[in-house]
Design a protein around this motif. Structure first.
Motif, PDB file in Angstrom:
ATOM      1  N   ASP A  32       0.958  -1.292   0.060  1.00 39.65           N
ATOM      2  CA  ASP A  32      -0.026   0.025   0.097  1.00 39.65           C
ATOM      3  C   ASP A  32       0.754   1.236  -0.028  1.00 39.65           C
ATOM      4  O   ASP A  32       0.533   2.214  -0.582  1.00 39.65           O
ATOM      5  N   GLY A  35       2.436   2.072  -3.382  1.00 37.61           N
ATOM      6  CA  GLY A  35       1.475   2.369  -4.296  1.00 37.61           C
ATOM      7  C   GLY A  35       1.245   3.722  -3.983  1.00 37.61           C
ATOM      8  O   GLY A  35       0.680   4.494  -4.977  1.00 37.61           O
ATOM      9  N   ARG A  36       1.577   4.417  -2.828  1.00 33.58           N
ATOM     10  CA  ARG A  36       1.244   5.706  -2.603  1.00 33.58           C
ATOM     11  C   ARG A  36       2.407   6.821  -2.886  1.00 33.58           C
ATOM     12  O   ARG A  36       2.668   7.813  -2.588  1.00 33.58           O
ATOM     13  N   ARG A 178       6.157  -1.676  -7.421  1.00 37.58           N
ATOM     14  CA  ARG A 178       5.946  -0.479  -7.337  1.00 37.58           C
ATOM     15  C   ARG A 178       7.104   0.312  -6.638  1.00 37.58           C
ATOM     16  O   ARG A 178       6.754   1.677  -6.008  1.00 37.58           O
ATOM     17  N   GLU A 375      -4.310  -0.389   4.769  1.00 33.43           N
ATOM     18  CA  GLU A 375      -4.679   0.900   4.288  1.00 33.43           C
ATOM     19  C   GLU A 375      -4.966   1.913   5.403  1.00 33.43           C
ATOM     20  O   GLU A 375      -4.550   2.886   5.428  1.00 33.43           O
ATOM     21  N   TRP A 392      -5.827   2.998  -2.529  1.00 33.07           N
ATOM     22  CA  TRP A 392      -6.050   2.654  -3.701  1.00 33.07           C
ATOM     23  C   TRP A 392      -6.075   1.090  -3.894  1.00 33.07           C
ATOM     24  O   TRP A 392      -6.647   0.574  -4.989  1.00 33.07           O
ATOM     25  N   THR A 393      -5.724   0.199  -2.889  1.00 27.58           N
ATOM     26  CA  THR A 393      -5.786  -1.298  -2.890  1.00 27.58           C
ATOM     27  C   THR A 393      -7.037  -1.972  -3.229  1.00 27.58           C
ATOM     28  O   THR A 393      -7.216  -2.899  -3.739  1.00 27.58           O
ATOM     29  N   GLN A 395      -9.272  -1.108  -5.284  1.00 29.18           N
ATOM     30  CA  GLN A 395      -9.649  -1.200  -6.567  1.00 29.18           C
ATOM     31  C   GLN A 395      -8.493  -1.870  -7.525  1.00 29.18           C
ATOM     32  O   GLN A 395      -8.319  -1.295  -8.702  1.00 29.18           O
ATOM     33  N   ALA A 396      -7.628  -2.358  -6.830  1.00 27.76           N
ATOM     34  CA  ALA A 396      -6.413  -2.994  -7.561  1.00 27.76           C
ATOM     35  C   ALA A 396      -6.479  -4.529  -7.334  1.00 27.76           C
ATOM     36  O   ALA A 396      -6.809  -5.232  -6.521  1.00 27.76           O
ATOM     37  N   GLN A 407      -9.039  -3.879 -13.665  1.00 32.27           N
ATOM     38  CA  GLN A 407     -10.103  -3.649 -12.719  1.00 32.27           C
ATOM     39  C   GLN A 407     -10.292  -5.077 -11.893  1.00 32.27           C
ATOM     40  O   GLN A 407     -10.758  -5.945 -12.571  1.00 32.27           O
TER      41      GLN A 407
END
Length: 534
Positions: A32, A35-36, A178, A375, A392-393, A395-396, A407
């Motif tokens: 997570d 990804g940010r 990532r 999250e 974001w996770t 929807q991943a 999606q």
């Protein structure tokens, strides 16, 4: 090692977040945070998922039994995550129908209580595609065939199962892709805290690394309380309660695809779950544990307990001699005075500390809620480091889970078997069962793993039954596999298919292959494995 995390000298790493612990929570937080846009280093003293995170009941579930303990918030949170996870990783997770046989007797909840609990279970969180609960006549339903004849009715409901160890690996792969640096078999031996940063010493197989991090995440699982003491000189507000859960695997007790939830005379429940096609997984126990966390094993009394649970329910009887495999792990639960081990909360607590550079410690948790936990953790970490980026996770897809687009989708869950049949047609020269296993393990990355495969000889030597060189090479290069145990029992479950008496020889053959793999690259095994990650 990712470029943004590499120090100039090669022995120092600068990052935003150092995650200590390579179980499901540590890997989830690393994923997570990466990804940010945060620079992440994760270190794990052993293999990914080597301890608690590969010793679960392999379920993604709300926890039906927690309702009678009034843990409604935990159950709601887990139920909400159930379908989110299924859609994100349809290759390593699948829906599973559970059957609860019912008959008057000691340990049996009243039928009205079960109906009320299942009604709550159906409605505490939204269900997109999992069917609701129902009552069954075991005289008519196939689930009644293997059961003792005094069971005439049952209740059924939906949950899901997961390959827990692969879930951890996929979260770590996603983190690495990532930008995160993932260091397995690397122990955090020292931490020094300053006002704005941490300086950590990491010791792997080679020379020590110095890591300077703006934030540290303590995701050490059963070691979290002791690691917190190392980091700050104090333990958490409430101590962790270490509870050992053990499982046994036996030849399959039934041929249908549903699982059983079996009520016991002591009020506990035991699962009997279809496992790897040819087996039944039975568990779990709950025993307070005070031994060496690195050497957790099932006890004779636990084996007897689980065998007795099976024998009370099924026509086919089992004993210790029928075990194909067993495993045990220590679950770090949030301590609660006065509760027995089986009723201790499976919820989690995130403990934050801003007395200097930020520190976040994870206490408790379960596989089902790992994404939500991560999250929430990064929702605190990112602003603390001046980065306000939303989660974001949800929807991943996990790596390999993008069967029908980027999606997550219910279609990927519903149509996974059809997708697999297409892969079997695509690789028609391979045994269909082998392609099906590859599809379950790697999803859409099956093609990348097989590379330029054109014929059976392209798979290379069959090192142990079912494991060809092409897959072993992939696991070493891309999934941090280092030992035979990593491959046979965590990355795959192929150890199950080797007769117990032959397992030492099979492990030796694989260890010899791994040593030759490293030698071909002109390095010691640990160095070669680390180089493969660059």
């Amino acid at each position: 090692m990712s470029e943004h995390a590499r120090g100039r000298s090669g022995r120092r790493i600068d990052c935003d977040v150092l995650v200590v612990g390579g179980g499901i929570n540590g890997a989830g937080i690393a994923r997570d945070a990466s990804g940010r846009g945060l620079r992440v280093v994760l270190c794990e003293k052993d293999d990914l998922a080597q301890h608690t995170s590969s010793a679960s009941s392999k379920l993604i579930h709300g926890g039906l039994r927690y309702l009678e303990q009034y843990h409604f918030g935990l159950v709601r949170k887990a139920l909400a995550e159930r379908e989110v996870l299924l859609k994100s990783g349809p290759h390593i997770m699948r829906p599973l129908r559970f059957v609860m046989p019912h008959a008057p007797g000691v340990g049996m909840r009243p039928a009205w209580m079960i109906r009320a609990g299942l009604f709550l279970y159906d409605h505490l969180a939204h269900r997109d595609f999992l069917p609701g609960s129902e009552a069954l006549s075991l005289r008519e339903h196939p689930a009644g065939t293997p059961l003792q004849p005094h069971f005439s009715r049952a209740f059924a409901y939906s949950d899901a199962c997961v390959d827990d160890a692969r879930l951890v690996v996929l979260a770590a792969i996603d983190a690495r892709e990532r930008g995160a640096t993932i260091l397995t078999r690397t122990r955090c031996t020292q931490l020094v805290r300053e006002a704005q940063r941490w300086t950590a010493t990491l010791q792997g197989a080679g020379e020590a690394l110095r890591v300077q991090a703006r934030c540290v995440v303590n995701a050490a699982g059963p070691w979290a309380a002791s690691f917190l003491g190392t980091a700050t000189g104090k333990t958490g507000a409430r101590a962790l309660r270490l509870v050992k859960g053990s499982h046994i695997v036996v030849p399959r007790l039934f041929t249908h695809d549903s699982a059983y939830i079996l009520q016991q005379p002591d009020g506990r429940i035991v699962f009997a779950i279809p496992y790897e096609g040819q087996f039944t997984l039975v568990g779990t126990t709950d025993v307070d544990y005070q031994g060496d966390i690195d050497r957790v094993a099932i006890g004779d009394a636990e084996v007897d307990y689980l065998c007795a649970a099976v024998n009370r329910a099924f026509v086919q009887r089992i004993g210790p001699e029928d075990l194909v495999w067993s495993y045990a792990g220590v679950r770090p639960l949030i301590g609660e005075e006065g509760r027995n081990a089986s009723s201790a909360s499976r919820d989690y607590r995130l403990e934050t500390d801003r007395n200097g550079a930020p520190l976040l410690s994870v206490f408790g948790g379960k596989v089902t809620t790992f994404r939500k936990l991560a999250e929430q953790a990064v929702d605190w970490i990112a602003p603390a480091l001046g980065r306000r980026v939303p989660g974001w996770t949800g929807q991943a897809c996990l790596p390999g889970g993008d069967l029908f687009g980027r999606q997550p989708s219910a279609r990927a869950v519903r149509d996974f078997e059809a997708w697999t049949r297409t892969r079997q047609q695509q690789y028609a020269a391979l045994p269909p069962a082998l392609v099906a296993r590859y599809a379950r393990a790697y999803g859409t990355r099956l093609g990348a793993m097989l590379g330029h495969y054109r014929s059976r000889p392209d798979l290379g030597e069959e090192i142990v039954p079912g494991l060809f060189e092409i897959e072993a090479d992939w696991l070493v290069k891309h999934e941090w596999a280092h030992t035979a145990e990593d491959i046979l029992w965590r990355r795959t479950k192929l150890g199950l298919f080797v007769p117990p008496a032959q397992r030492p020889d099979a492990a030796r053959r694989l260890e010899d292959w791994l040593a030759a793999w490293a030698a071909r690259r002109g390095a010691s095994a640990p160095a070669a494995f680390m180089r493969a990650l660059d």
